[in-house]
Design an enzyme around this catalytic site. Structure first.
Site, PDB file in Angstrom:
ATOM      1  N   ARG A  35       0.811  -1.223   0.000  1.00  0.00           N
ATOM      2  CA  ARG A  35       0.000   0.000   0.000  1.00  0.00           C
ATOM      3  C   ARG A  35       0.837   1.263   0.000  1.00  0.00           C
ATOM      4  O   ARG A  35       0.475   2.253  -0.644  1.00  0.00           O
ATOM      5  CB  ARG A  35      -0.928  -0.024   1.231  1.00  0.00           C
ATOM      6  CG  ARG A  35      -1.977   1.078   1.248  1.00  0.00           C
ATOM      7  CD  ARG A  35      -2.742   1.099   2.563  1.00  0.00           C
ATOM      8  NE  ARG A  35      -3.955   1.898   2.500  1.00  0.00           N
ATOM      9  CZ  ARG A  35      -4.647   2.286   3.554  1.00  0.00           C
ATOM     10  NH1 ARG A  35      -4.245   1.935   4.778  1.00  0.00           N
ATOM     11  NH2 ARG A  35      -5.747   3.022   3.419  1.00  0.00           N
ATOM     12  N   ASN A  88      -7.421   7.121  -0.177  1.00  0.00           N
ATOM     13  CA  ASN A  88      -7.076   5.729  -0.391  1.00  0.00           C
ATOM     14  C   ASN A  88      -7.956   4.924   0.553  1.00  0.00           C
ATOM     15  O   ASN A  88      -7.920   5.120   1.761  1.00  0.00           O
ATOM     16  CB  ASN A  88      -5.589   5.508  -0.100  1.00  0.00           C
ATOM     17  CG  ASN A  88      -5.143   4.087  -0.359  1.00  0.00           C
ATOM     18  OD1 ASN A  88      -5.389   3.197   0.445  1.00  0.00           O
ATOM     19  ND2 ASN A  88      -4.453   3.884  -1.467  1.00  0.00           N
ATOM     20  N   SER A  89      -8.785   4.035  -0.007  1.00  0.00           N
ATOM     21  CA  SER A  89      -9.791   3.347   0.796  1.00  0.00           C
ATOM     22  C   SER A  89      -9.161   2.404   1.817  1.00  0.00           C
ATOM     23  O   SER A  89      -8.031   1.948   1.651  1.00  0.00           O
ATOM     24  CB  SER A  89     -10.724   2.546  -0.119  1.00  0.00           C
ATOM     25  OG  SER A  89     -11.383   3.392  -1.026  1.00  0.00           O
ATOM     26  N   MET A  90      -9.939   2.101   2.870  1.00  0.00           N
ATOM     27  CA  MET A  90      -9.436   1.179   3.884  1.00  0.00           C
ATOM     28  C   MET A  90      -9.226  -0.195   3.260  1.00  0.00           C
ATOM     29  O   MET A  90     -10.018  -0.646   2.419  1.00  0.00           O
ATOM     30  CB  MET A  90     -10.393   1.109   5.070  1.00  0.00           C
ATOM     31  CG  MET A  90     -11.765   0.561   4.807  1.00  0.00           C
ATOM     32  SD  MET A  90     -12.882   0.745   6.223  1.00  0.00           S
ATOM     33  CE  MET A  90     -12.039  -0.260   7.452  1.00  0.00           C
ATOM     34  N   PHE A 233     -18.107   6.227   0.324  1.00  0.00           N
ATOM     35  CA  PHE A 233     -17.080   6.743  -0.571  1.00  0.00           C
ATOM     36  C   PHE A 233     -17.359   8.212  -0.876  1.00  0.00           C
ATOM     37  O   PHE A 233     -18.492   8.679  -0.764  1.00  0.00           O
ATOM     38  CB  PHE A 233     -17.055   5.950  -1.887  1.00  0.00           C
ATOM     39  CG  PHE A 233     -16.319   4.641  -1.801  1.00  0.00           C
ATOM     40  CD1 PHE A 233     -15.024   4.523  -2.273  1.00  0.00           C
ATOM     41  CD2 PHE A 233     -16.922   3.526  -1.238  1.00  0.00           C
ATOM     42  CE1 PHE A 233     -14.337   3.326  -2.185  1.00  0.00           C
ATOM     43  CE2 PHE A 233     -16.252   2.320  -1.156  1.00  0.00           C
ATOM     44  CZ  PHE A 233     -14.948   2.217  -1.627  1.00  0.00           C
TER      45      PHE A 233
END
Length: 362
Positions: A35, A88-90, A233
């Protein structure tokens, strides 16, 4: 930033696998695409406001926690109010959505909303770069993401454009996945998906923060499917809400919650149902100072603040009484959960339904 990231990366992978969100088919892609390669130096932690991360240690801690990371505020402008505009999504949400996409080797995927590029790189690692196209509306983000993806060793087609239009030149796609929320599924996505393909997207309504819908595309230009859980989102940029009319605090009226417990309004099933029955009414919840409450408002100056003991209402509407009546109807319907609801998208628009496409809500 010098850090031995491997133990952090390994711990994240282990946690994702233990949670059940990371299927075996995706494990090698997540292992190959750390990540941190996609997280810029300037990031923010989303609390009640966006809090900048100011030390290397805090940066690494945030990057390898299972939380979303704000990677841009105010569309990249330096003099704005500090509102998150890209993230940046979990990791658990990323893994959950990629698993729900149900890809197979050789399939072509279009991603709507490149953001940092991590999701596109994961898709490229799983399917091959030649099978992945990702579209980003922000040219600066698109350029940064393309660079990060290339440095990670992948080369999907990273394009700059309005994701609401899909990306016609690369169509048809076997799968379309959106990493921004939309109020309506664009029919362009249906047209650009091969019959039998899937569309996965977070759908946002007024009453709920977001719900993930998975649609199967038929050969007649119609896509139908069910909701498969909540998903918050950032909205597609063309669908950001406009300003609301101000609420007149002088109209405040105090009352009680009555028969409806305040936390009965927060489940996904009720949120979907109420969103259809109370169009234009916005609901949010939280616990400022440790006290749980919800907030309701419409766009025209009515509002309600509800705690476990009391209600304050403002403006011409009695929003809490309206929500209570809708909840009673919801209970009479058997208190359906989120998976009982679905969506049909056709050239004429979209239709929310309960239990069957033949039972539209409205």
């Amino acid at each position: 930033m010098h850090e031995d990231w491997r133990p952090r990366h390994a711990a994240l992978l282990e946690a994702l696998a233990a949670s059940g969100e990371l299927p075996e088919a995706w494990h090698s892609a997540f292992a190959a695409v750390p990540r941190h390669h996609f997280i810029p130096g300037d990031i923010w932690e989303q609390r009640t406001t966006c809090v900048p991360v100011t030390t290397d240690a805090a940066w690494w801690d945030l990057v390898y926690r299972d939380v979303p990371i704000v990677t841009q505020v105010d569309d990249g402008q330096s003099d704005g109010p500090g509102i998150a505009t890209s993230s940046n999504s979990m990791p658990t949400m990323v893994a959950r959505m990629l698993a729900a996409l149900e890809v197979a080797d050789g399939q072509c995927v279009l991603e709507i909303g490149t953001g940092s590029g991590w999701n596109a790189a994961l898709l490229a690692a799983r399917l091959g770069s030649q099978n992945v196209t990702t579209v980003e509306v922000d040219p600066v983000l698109a350029e940064k993401a393309a660079k990060a993806i290339k440095e990670a060793g992948y080369s999907p087609d990273v394009v700059w454009g309005d994701g609401a239009q899909g990306w016609e030149s690369g169509a048809p796609y076997d799968r379309i996945i959106a990493t921004c929320s939309v109020r309506r599924i664009p029919h362009a996505w249906v047209r650009q998906t091969t019959p039998g393909g899937l569309i996965l997207a977070p759908l946002a309504g007024d009453f709920w923060s977001g719900a993930l819908v998975r649609l199967a595309v038929a050969g007649d230009g119609v896509a139908t499917g069910r909701f498969i859980g909540g998903a918050r989102f950032m909205p597609m940029r063309s669908e950001r809400p406009g300003p609301d009319l101000p609420v007149d605090s002088g109209t405040g009226r105090r009352g009680t919650t009555g028969e409806l417990p305040v936390d009965a309004t927060t489940g996904l099933g009720f949120a979907l149902y109420a969103g259809a029955k109370l169009p234009g009414v916005v609901m949010a919840d939280g616990a400022p100072e440790g006290r749980y409450q919800i907030w309701l408002h419409d766009r025209n100056g009515s509002a309600a603040t509800v705690t476990r003991k009391e209600v304050w209402q403002y403006g011409p509407r009695q929003l809490w009484e309206e929500a209570t009546a809708v909840h009673k109807a919801y209970v009479n319907e058997g208190s359906p959960d989120g998976g009982d609801f679905g969506l049909t998208v056709s050239p004429g628009g979209q239709r929310l339904w309960l239990r069957s496409p033949d039972a539209p809500l409205g």
